[in-house]
Write a protein that holds these residues in place. Structure first.
Motif, PDB file in Angstrom:
ATOM      1  N   ASP A 350       0.828  -1.210   0.000  1.00  0.00           N
ATOM      2  CA  ASP A 350       0.000   0.000   0.000  1.00  0.00           C
ATOM      3  C   ASP A 350       0.862   1.260   0.000  1.00  0.00           C
ATOM      4  O   ASP A 350       0.533   2.255  -0.654  1.00  0.00           O
ATOM      5  N   THR A 351       1.957   1.215   0.756  1.00  0.00           N
ATOM      6  CA  THR A 351       2.854   2.375   0.824  1.00  0.00           C
ATOM      7  C   THR A 351       3.420   2.691  -0.559  1.00  0.00           C
ATOM      8  O   THR A 351       3.486   3.863  -0.974  1.00  0.00           O
ATOM      9  N   ILE A 352       3.814   1.632  -1.283  1.00  0.00           N
ATOM     10  CA  ILE A 352       4.351   1.831  -2.636  1.00  0.00           C
ATOM     11  C   ILE A 352       3.268   2.395  -3.553  1.00  0.00           C
ATOM     12  O   ILE A 352       3.526   3.282  -4.385  1.00  0.00           O
ATOM     13  N   ARG A 353       2.047   1.901  -3.397  1.00  0.00           N
ATOM     14  CA  ARG A 353       0.937   2.403  -4.217  1.00  0.00           C
ATOM     15  C   ARG A 353       0.707   3.890  -3.953  1.00  0.00           C
ATOM     16  O   ARG A 353       0.477   4.676  -4.894  1.00  0.00           O
ATOM     17  N   VAL A 354       0.753   4.296  -2.688  1.00  0.00           N
ATOM     18  CA  VAL A 354       0.562   5.707  -2.333  1.00  0.00           C
ATOM     19  C   VAL A 354       1.670   6.570  -2.954  1.00  0.00           C
ATOM     20  O   VAL A 354       1.411   7.691  -3.440  1.00  0.00           O
ATOM     21  N   MET A 355       2.901   6.056  -2.959  1.00  0.00           N
ATOM     22  CA  MET A 355       3.998   6.781  -3.592  1.00  0.00           C
ATOM     23  C   MET A 355       3.715   6.995  -5.081  1.00  0.00           C
ATOM     24  O   MET A 355       4.018   8.051  -5.644  1.00  0.00           O
ATOM     25  N   GLY A 356       3.101   5.995  -5.718  1.00  0.00           N
ATOM     26  CA  GLY A 356       2.715   6.144  -7.114  1.00  0.00           C
ATOM     27  C   GLY A 356       1.670   7.222  -7.289  1.00  0.00           C
ATOM     28  O   GLY A 356       1.717   8.003  -8.256  1.00  0.00           O
ATOM     29  N   ARG A 357       0.746   7.296  -6.361  1.00  0.00           N
ATOM     30  CA  ARG A 357      -0.284   8.323  -6.419  1.00  0.00           C
ATOM     31  C   ARG A 357       0.338   9.715  -6.254  1.00  0.00           C
ATOM     32  O   ARG A 357      -0.072  10.680  -6.920  1.00  0.00           O
TER      33      ARG A 357
END
Length: 412
Positions: A350-357
Motif C-alpha cells: 500500500d505504501t508503494i501504491r501511495v507513492m505512485g499516487r
C-alpha cells in the motif's frame, strides 16, 4: 452358496425401508461377508445361507460407478475410514440406496449404512447416472473415472473427496434427526459449520491468489508509462520495480498455503473433515450396537461378538476424531498467522501504491497514463484487503471454535 441368476435384464424397482433402519455387515480383507444384521438380510432379499461366506459385491449394482469403489478401496487399503453413496441391488433385481460408513478393523472391514434423504443425495444420483453411463460407453478405467469424479466434486466447491464425504454424512445425519423428530446433535452441527467455513476460507484464498497474479501485469504497465515520462531509472520506474518485487513475495507466500500438495489450507480442511466423518461414524455405530440387544438369533452369528467389534471400532473413531481436531487446531492457528503476515505485507505494498499516487500529482497532466494504472491498483487493493479480512476472521473463528470443541471433550 446358492448360485445366483443374472438379474441385470429384469425391470427394477426401489426397495422400501424405514429411515431409522441401519444396515450392518462385516467382511474379511477380501470382502467376503462374515456377518450382517436383519436389515441387511431383509432388504437385500438374500437368505442368510446365501449371504454368509459370499463376496460383498453380490449386492453391487452396475449403476454405482466403479470410480466410487476405487476411491473407497484405495482409502480403506491404506487404513483410513471412508464413506459414500452407494446404489445396491437386491436378490430380485430391485435396488436400494445407502450412505455407507466403512471402517478398517482387525481382520477386515465393517460397515454401517443408513438411508440417504438430503438434497445432496438427489444431486449425487444424477452425477452417478452420468458417470456410470460414461464408464460403459467409453470403457473408462476405474482410475480415470475416479479422477473425473474428483473433478466433479471439486467443481461443486469441495476441496477433496474427504471433505465431500464428511459434509455428506453430517448432512445426512442432521436430516435424519429432523425427519425422525430427534433433537439436533450440537457436536455434529458445529463440525458441519466448521467444515463449511473452511471451504469458504479455501475458496477465498484461491480467489486472493488469482487477484495477486493479476497484479503482475501492472508494474509492467508502470514501466511503459515511465519510459515515456522520465529518463531511465526515474522515480516511477523505481516504484514499479519495488511494487513488482513486493507483490511477488506475497504471491509466493500465498501459493505455499493455497496450492500444491500438502498445502496448509488442505491440511486444515482435511483434518476437520476427518473429525466430522469420525464423529458421525461414532454416532451411527452407537445406534447400531443398541439394535443387537433385540436381535433374533441367527445360526452362525454371535451378536455379542459383533457388538464388541463395533464398540472397539467406535472407541477408535472417538480417539481418532479428537486427535484430528487437535491437529487441525494447530494448522488453523498457523493459517491465521499466515493470513495476518500477508496483511502486514500488504501494508508495505500500500505504501508503494501511495507513492505512485504522489507521483501522479507531481506529473499533473503528463501523468494521465500513470493515473489510470494507479486507479487499477486501488481497485485490486480494495478487493484484496476485503478478502484478507474475511480469511483472517474466518481462520480465527475456526481455530477458536475447534479449541473450544477439543477442551469440551478432553478425553476424546
Amino acid at each position: 452358496m446358492t448360485h445366483q441368476r443374472d438379474l441385470s435384464g429384469q425391470p427394477e424397482g426401489e426397495v422400501n425401508f424405514r429411515l431409522d433402519d441401519l444396515f450392518f455387515s462385516r467382511t474379511d480383507p477380501r470382502g467376503v461377508i462374515l456377518a450382517g444384521n436383519d436389515v441387511f438380510q431383509n432388504v437385500s432379499g438374500f437368505a442368510w445361507s446365501e449371504l454368509l461366506g459370499a463376496p460383498h459385491k453380490i449386492i453391487r449394482h452396475p449403476d454405482t460407478p466403479r470410480a466410487v469403489f476405487r476411491i473407497l478401496w484405495d482409502a480403506l487399503g491404506n487404513g483410513f475410514p471412508m464413506g459414500g453413496y452407494v446404489k445396491n441391488r437386491a436378490r430380485n433385481g430391485d435396488f436400494y440406496w445407502v450412505f455407507a460408513v466403512i471402517l478398517p478393523t482387525e481382520g477386515g472391514f465393517l460397515s454401517v449404512r443408513l438411508k440417504p434423504s438430503t438434497p445432496l443425495f438427489a444431486q449425487i444420483r444424477k452425477v452417478y447416472a452420468e458417470l456410470a453411463a460414461r464408464e460403459r460407453a467409453e470403457r473408462l478405467d476405474p482410475g480415470d473415472s475416479a479422477r473425473r469424479l474428483w473433478t466433479i466434486i471439486t467443481e461443486a466447491g469441495f476441496t477433496s473427496y474427504t471433505t465431500f464425504m464428511a459434509s455428506a454424512l453430517g448432512q445426512e445425519l442432521a436430516a435424519r434427526d429432523h425427519r425422525l423428530g430427534r433433537p439436533e446433535d450440537p457436536r455434529t452441527r458445529r463440525l458441519i459449520e466448521m467444515n463449511e467455513a473452511l471451504e469458504r476460507v479455501t475458496q477465498e484464498q484461491k480467489k486472493l491468489l488469482r487477484s495477486f497474479e493479476s497484479l503482475q501485469s501492472i508494474p509492467n504497465n508502470m514501466r511503459l508509462v515511465a519510459s515515456r515520462l522520465e529518463p531511465s531509472g526515474g522515480p516511477v520506474s523505481a516504484i514499479s520495480e519495488n511494487y513488482r518485487a513486493s507483490s511477488l513475495v506475497i504471491s509466493d507466500r500465498l501459493r505455499s498455503f493455497v496450492s500444491g500438495r500438502e498445502n496448509l489450507c488442505d491440511r486444515v480442511s482435511r483434518e476437520v473433515a476427518r473429525a466430522l466423518f469420525l464423529l458421525g461414524a461414532n454416532r451411527v455405530m452407537a445406534e447400531m450396537i443398541a439394535t443387537f440387544r433385540q436381535a433374533e438369533p441367527v445360526p452362525g452369528l454371535d451378536w455379542q461378538t459383533e457388538a464388541a467389534k463395533l464398540a472397539e471400532a467406535r472407541g477408535a473413531t472417538r480417539r481418532d476424531s479428537h486427535a484430528a481436531l487437535t491437529t487441525a487446531v494447530g494448522h488453523a492457528e498457523e493459517l491465521a498467522r499466515s493470513s495476518a503476515e500477508i496483511r502486514r505485507l500488504m501494508l508495505g505494498l500500500d505504501t508503494i501504491r501511495v507513492m505512485g499516487r504522489v507521483e501522479c500529482g507531481r506529473l499533473r497532466e503528463n501523468g494521465a497514463g500513470l493515473v489510470s494504472t494507479i486507479d487499477q491498483l486501488d481497485l485490486f487493493h480494495a478487493e484484496i484487503k476485503a478478502r484478507l479480512e474475511t480469511i483472517l476472521r474466518l481462520s480465527e473463528d475456526i481455530g477458536s471454535a475447534m479449541s473450544r470443541f477439543v477442551k469440551a471433550d478432553p478425553d476424546g
